[in-house]
Design a protein around this motif. Structure first.
Motif, PDB file in Angstrom:
ATOM      1  N   UNK A 431       6.122  12.762  37.558  1.00  0.00           N
ATOM      2  CA  UNK A 431       7.542  12.887  37.242  1.00  0.00           C
ATOM      3  C   UNK A 431       8.094  14.198  37.797  1.00  0.00           C
ATOM      4  N   UNK A 434       8.427  14.108  41.581  1.00  0.00           N
ATOM      5  CA  UNK A 434       9.612  13.351  41.979  1.00  0.00           C
ATOM      6  C   UNK A 434      10.882  14.174  41.756  1.00  0.00           C
ATOM      7  N   UNK A 438      13.316  15.220  44.657  1.00  0.00           N
ATOM      8  CA  UNK A 438      14.698  14.732  44.608  1.00  0.00           C
ATOM      9  C   UNK A 438      15.672  15.903  44.706  1.00  0.00           C
ATOM     10  N   UNK A 441      15.575  17.197  48.392  1.00  0.00           N
ATOM     11  CA  UNK A 441      16.276  16.220  49.249  1.00  0.00           C
ATOM     12  C   UNK A 441      17.775  16.237  49.013  1.00  0.00           C
ATOM     13  N   UNK A 443      19.884  18.544  47.498  1.00  0.00           N
ATOM     14  CA  UNK A 443      20.620  19.738  47.928  1.00  0.00           C
ATOM     15  C   UNK A 443      20.560  19.866  49.446  1.00  0.00           C
ATOM     16  N   UNK A 446      23.158  17.580  50.882  1.00  0.00           N
ATOM     17  CA  UNK A 446      24.514  18.129  50.672  1.00  0.00           C
ATOM     18  C   UNK A 446      24.798  19.196  51.741  1.00  0.00           C
ATOM     19  N   UNK A 461      23.782  28.917  46.776  1.00  0.00           N
ATOM     20  CA  UNK A 461      23.243  28.309  45.555  1.00  0.00           C
ATOM     21  C   UNK A 461      22.308  27.147  45.894  1.00  0.00           C
ATOM     22  N   UNK A 465      18.300  26.838  45.147  1.00  0.00           N
ATOM     23  CA  UNK A 465      17.719  25.735  44.360  1.00  0.00           C
ATOM     24  C   UNK A 465      16.601  25.046  45.146  1.00  0.00           C
ATOM     25  N   UNK A 469      12.714  24.907  43.850  1.00  0.00           N
ATOM     26  CA  UNK A 469      11.994  23.649  43.680  1.00  0.00           C
ATOM     27  C   UNK A 469      10.782  23.566  44.599  1.00  0.00           C
ATOM     28  N   UNK A 601       8.245  20.444  25.119  1.00  0.00           N
ATOM     29  CA  UNK A 601       8.969  19.307  25.660  1.00  0.00           C
ATOM     30  C   UNK A 601      10.126  19.738  26.536  1.00  0.00           C
TER      31      UNK A 601
ATOM     32  N   UNK B  15      17.040  18.147  33.115  1.00  0.00           N
ATOM     33  CA  UNK B  15      16.732  19.090  34.185  1.00  0.00           C
ATOM     34  C   UNK B  15      18.030  19.712  34.704  1.00  0.00           C
ATOM     35  N   UNK B  16      18.094  21.029  34.663  1.00  0.00           N
ATOM     36  CA  UNK B  16      19.302  21.723  35.096  1.00  0.00           C
ATOM     37  C   UNK B  16      19.580  21.440  36.562  1.00  0.00           C
ATOM     38  N   UNK B  17      18.524  21.416  37.406  1.00  0.00           N
ATOM     39  CA  UNK B  17      18.714  21.155  38.828  1.00  0.00           C
ATOM     40  C   UNK B  17      19.377  19.796  39.077  1.00  0.00           C
ATOM     41  N   UNK B  18      18.937  18.822  38.307  1.00  0.00           N
ATOM     42  CA  UNK B  18      19.490  17.469  38.500  1.00  0.00           C
ATOM     43  C   UNK B  18      20.951  17.409  38.080  1.00  0.00           C
ATOM     44  N   UNK B  20      22.997  19.913  38.177  1.00  0.00           N
ATOM     45  CA  UNK B  20      23.743  20.645  39.202  1.00  0.00           C
ATOM     46  C   UNK B  20      23.922  19.780  40.451  1.00  0.00           C
ATOM     47  N   UNK B  21      22.882  19.029  40.819  1.00  0.00           N
ATOM     48  CA  UNK B  21      22.951  18.180  42.011  1.00  0.00           C
ATOM     49  C   UNK B  21      24.013  17.092  41.842  1.00  0.00           C
ATOM     50  N   UNK B  41      20.297  16.182  26.248  1.00  0.00           N
ATOM     51  CA  UNK B  41      19.405  15.194  25.611  1.00  0.00           C
ATOM     52  C   UNK B  41      20.244  14.140  24.887  1.00  0.00           C
ATOM     53  N   UNK B  62      14.014   9.707  31.566  1.00  0.00           N
ATOM     54  CA  UNK B  62      12.941  10.461  30.904  1.00  0.00           C
ATOM     55  C   UNK B  62      13.473  11.809  30.407  1.00  0.00           C
ATOM     56  N   UNK B  64      13.324  14.679  26.759  1.00  0.00           N
ATOM     57  CA  UNK B  64      12.684  14.922  25.455  1.00  0.00           C
ATOM     58  C   UNK B  64      13.495  14.222  24.369  1.00  0.00           C
ATOM     59  N   UNK B  89      14.054   9.325  38.048  1.00  0.00           N
ATOM     60  CA  UNK B  89      13.120   9.703  39.108  1.00  0.00           C
ATOM     61  C   UNK B  89      12.168   8.545  39.378  1.00  0.00           C
ATOM     62  N   UNK B  90      11.995   7.708  38.378  1.00  0.00           N
ATOM     63  CA  UNK B  90      10.968   6.691  38.490  1.00  0.00           C
ATOM     64  C   UNK B  90      11.471   5.425  37.819  1.00  0.00           C
ATOM     65  N   UNK B 110      16.601   8.748  41.720  1.00  0.00           N
ATOM     66  CA  UNK B 110      17.129  10.085  41.963  1.00  0.00           C
ATOM     67  C   UNK B 110      17.098  10.436  43.439  1.00  0.00           C
ATOM     68  N   UNK B 111      16.338   9.673  44.224  1.00  0.00           N
ATOM     69  CA  UNK B 111      16.284   9.972  45.649  1.00  0.00           C
ATOM     70  C   UNK B 111      17.443   9.303  46.401  1.00  0.00           C
ATOM     71  N   UNK B 113      20.621   9.993  45.806  1.00  0.00           N
ATOM     72  CA  UNK B 113      21.743  10.784  45.307  1.00  0.00           C
ATOM     73  C   UNK B 113      23.026  10.613  46.130  1.00  0.00           C
ATOM     74  N   UNK B 114      22.867  10.446  47.461  1.00  0.00           N
ATOM     75  CA  UNK B 114      24.076  10.381  48.292  1.00  0.00           C
ATOM     76  C   UNK B 114      24.862   9.101  48.019  1.00  0.00           C
TER      77      UNK B 114
END
Lengths: 662, 127
Positions: A431, A434, A438, A441, A443, A446, A461, A465, A469, A601, B15-18, B20-21, B41, B62, B64, B89-90, B110-111, B113-114
């Motif tokens: 997970x 991935x 992701x 890929x 960012x 973009x 930014x 990121x 990652x 978690x 996930x903060x990155x996700x 933001x993306x 959450x 996925x 918590x 993601x899965x 998630x792959x 995204x575009x």
């Protein structure tokens, strides 16, 4: 002529004695019947239908519908509340001896009776104790209430116990009602339970003469009713009756001898019967013990049988754990107080007195697998002790088998758990792989597709990121490689003498990005030397630091310490996070282990880092542990050797570090 | 397309990155979409959904605590017409099948995204 007169007068005296003897035997029998039949309690119990939640009115109704036998002074219903047995109703209402609300189990002898009654499923009388009830000598009888018929097994009975029907038995009224005032004046009567006297009639201080004695079972205990001729019961004899007395004494001794021989015959028959029953117990127990692998099922029923056969009122079985320490596994009745002297019973022990705690070691092929500790209400002589030891041998064999079985079950459980942890590890890693891919890929595209329209700030930014990652990706790949190496046991180290101080300083500088959101404090003493592998130190410190970063809140302080520690070198990382619960501290170094707390978690991580740390440490004779930092956070510690060939003391490895740090 | 009113999107991902993306993707697409809120959450998602009433919810599977599917079930029980896209993601067949049963409009990897802005337009309710 004189002899004839003497004979006639002696005959008068003798027939008076015989009359008296018959009378006092009758007394003993009547009193005995009264005591032997606590049927009154049994019938009240039947009317309550196994329910413990009866109120005072209900109890009074049940009791009032029956004629009392005079033996029961007061009646109560009591509920089990944890360890306490609280009187909830009593008859006569608010009886001063059974007041509502009192905890009857507070008295140890009662506690014992309650536990026995509960385990046995039937009425039990408590061991009497002087001064237990104000103004009278009495004992508690308890009928266990399960809310229905008693469950079949001891385990079931322990689980279902709701309360007890409790009676206060005092024999005074029964004795005095069964004698006329005249007889009471001339006949001495006592009712005793072992050394405890429940009742002594006013003339009981008189010299014993023409004694009649009777043993009476009262539920689980045996009371003795003794009656003898008091003053005035038999005619006094003038001194010139010497010849008659001599003759009487002669006759009496013949009669006594015959009685003694008869009694001896009866006693030996009784012994044979008891012995046969003991043998039956052994033959019955054999197959049961040999075929049962589950101790929890085996012990309770076996123990109850054993206790009944040998009148044991306390019986405990302890079994040896993996460290060989004896741990109490099962007991009937309360455990004996540790201060009591315990007698060790072996092949040559002649007998064990009633009430004496004794212990029999349970051994198998010379190894102690447990012990059986007990106390009997009667004297146990050599034959009984031999029987108990024979049963103990069977029990030892069964315990040995059960322990082997348990160990196998434990291995299976551990393997299953490892399998589950591996799956969870792989699922977490996949997970996170991935997610990192992701993000890179996403960012990346973009940037590629919208480069001309993005602001400098956005470009910066997105690149940050991607870099972050990529870092996660690297750590995940490292984790996976470590995982593969751990699986093959292929981590290698090449220790040499290095400056732990410099190595730690460099590593912290390289990994500073991990701790961007924390305050980093260094307490590194110069010139601390260790005999270790520099790469391994980097991995160990890296793991400690990334754990601190993950599990302690941003803005808190993380401290890195390097200092000499006796003949060893200490490297520690402490944080101000939630810390690691004491019971999880050894497990965190286990492969794939992740603490089941909220904090984990919310963070990434596969649960492999600390297992790698442990593996590295083991290969360099270093010790790693975790304890609590000042202020409650976690403190991870590694102790390195400082010269080749230095072994780390096993007691250092086993002991918590705070004991050793000054 | 410019005639459509602004479409609010609630982003739910731990996930903060996700987050933001998704946020950057939606903002850069600049086609009448805006980020109405971000939740970390299930509990946070329910609170923000009730408060902000977004046109579309983009849910991570996925997380918590409650999973994306569990959050979707709760939202759809209160408002069966809510447009939801599961963004994971899965994706395995069990998840996509369950998503379809619940009434989730689409499942996306998630792959991909575009393709998100396109999907948001496709599944946004007509004004």
């Amino acid at each position: 002529m004189v002899l004839g007169l003497q004979w006639a007068q002696w005959r008068d005296a003798a027939s008076a004695t015989t009359r008296f003897r018959r009378g006092s035997a009758q007394v003993a029998a009547t009193v005995g019947r009264g005591l032997a039949a606590p049927t009154y309690m049994g019938r009240v119990d039947g009317l309550l239908d196994g329910r413990a939640d009866v109120d005072s009115a209900g109890l009074a109704r049940a009791a009032g519908s029956l004629p009392s036998n005079g033996l029961i002074e007061a009646l109560g219903a009591a509920a089990v509340q944890g360890d306490r047995v609280i009187v909830t109703a009593s008859v006569p209402a608010s009886s001063p001896v059974l007041p509502v609300g009192v905890d009857l189990a507070a008295m140890p002898t009662n506690r014992e009776a309650f536990d026995l009654a509960r385990d046995d499923g039937g009425p039990t009388v408590a061991e009497p104790r002087s001064g237990a009830f104000p103004g009278q000598q009495a004992a508690v009888i308890a009928y266990p209430e399960y809310g229905g018929p008693p469950p079949d097994s001891t385990t079931g009975r322990r689980a279902r116990i709701q309360g007890y029907l409790v009676g206060l038995i005092a024999p005074k009224a029964v004795v005095e009602n069964s004698l006329t005032p005249e007889a009471l004046r001339t006949t001495a009567v006592t009712v005793t339970d072992g050394g405890f006297t429940f009742y002594a009639s006013p003339s009981a201080s008189a010299r014993r003469h023409a004694v009649s004695q009777r043993s009476v079972p009262v539920a689980n205990r045996t009371w003795t009713v003794t009656a003898w001729a008091g003053p005035g019961a038999v005619p006094t004899r003038p001194p010139w009756w010497g010849t008659g007395v001599a003759l009487a004494a002669l006759l009496a001794s013949v009669v006594g001898l015959v009685a003694l021989l008869r009694r001896e015959g009866r006693a030996s028959r009784a012994r044979e019967t008891a012995r046969a029953e003991e043998m039956r117990l052994i033959t019955d127990a054999g197959p049961l013990l040999q075929h049962s692998l589950d101790l929890g099922e085996l012990l309770p029923d076996f123990a109850v049988q054993l206790a009944n056969q040998f009148e044991l009122d306390r019986l405990g079985v302890a079994t040896a754990n993996e460290e060989g320490e004896l741990v109490d596994t099962f007991s009937i009745g309360p455990a004996p107080a540790p201060s009591r002297t315990v007698m060790q019973v072996g092949a040559t022990t002649p007998e064990v007195e009633a009430g004496q705690d004794f212990v029999i070691p349970l051994q198998r092929t010379g190894r102690t697998v447990g012990s059986l500790r007990a106390r009997s209400r009667r004297i146990l002589e050599r034959p009984q002790l031999d029987s108990i030891r024979a049963v103990s041998d069977l029990l030892a064999a069964a315990l040995g088998n059960a322990q082997l079985y348990q160990r196998e079950q434990e291995t299976v459980r551990r393997l299953r758990e490892l399998d589950r942890m591996k799956l969870s590890f792989l699922s977490t890693v996949s997970h996170e792989l991935r997610t990192a891919v992701a993000a890179i890929e996403g960012f990346g595209s973009l940037l590629v597709e919208h480069w001309p329209t993005l602001s400098d700030e956005q470009r910066r930014e997105f690149i940050d990121r991607i870099a972050r990652n990529a870092g996660s990706l690297k750590r995940l790949v490292d984790d996976l490689l470590d995982f593969a190496r751990l699986e093959r046991h292929a981590l290698t180290v090449a220790p040499r003498l290095v400056s732990l101080s410099e190595l730690a300083q460099q590593t912290v500088e390289q990994l500073a990005s991990l701790l961007e959101q924390h305050h980093l404090t260094l307490a590194i003493r110069p010139d601390v030397i260790a005999f270790t592998d520099p790469d391994a130190v980097e991995r160990i410190l890296g793991n400690f630091l990334s754990n601190a970063a993950k599990y302690s809140p941003p803005g808190t302080t993380v401290t890195v310490t390097v200092e000499p520690y006796g003949a060893r070198a200490l490297l520690a990382v402490s944080d101000q996070g939630p810390g690691i619960p004491a019971d999880e501290r050894t497990r965190v170094f286990t492969r794939f282990y992740r603490s089941e707390t909220e904090a984990t978690h919310r963070t990434r991580g596969a649960g492999i880092g600390l297992a790698v740390v442990k593996e590295f440490a083991d290969r360099m004779n270093a010790v790693v542990t975790v304890d609590s930092a000042d202020g409650g956070g976690a403190r991870f510690v590694a102790l390195f050797p400082t010269e080749p060939g230095m072994l780390v003391d096993s007691d250092v490895a086993g002991r918590p570090i705070p004991d050793l740090v000054e | 397309m410019g005639s459509k009113p602004e479409t609010g999107v609630l982003i739910v991902d731990d996930e903060e990155d996700m987050r933001a993306l998704l946020r950057s993707t939606i903002e850069i697409a600049n086609e009448g979409l805006h980020v109405a809120g971000e939740a970390v959450d299930g509990e946070d998602a329910m609170a923000q959904w009730r408060e902000k009433r977004p046109e579309i919810v983009v849910l991570d599977q996925r997380m918590p605590g409650a999973t994306g599917l569990e959050v979707a079930e709760r939202i759809l029980a209160e408002h069966p017409e809510q447009a939801i896209i599961l963004f994971s993601a899965y994706l395995d067949p069990d998840i996509t099948e369950r998503a379809a049963q619940l009434g989730i409009r689409a499942c996306m990897s998630k792959r991909e995204i575009s393709r998100v802005p396109e999907a948001l337009w496709k599944y946004a309710p007509e004004a």
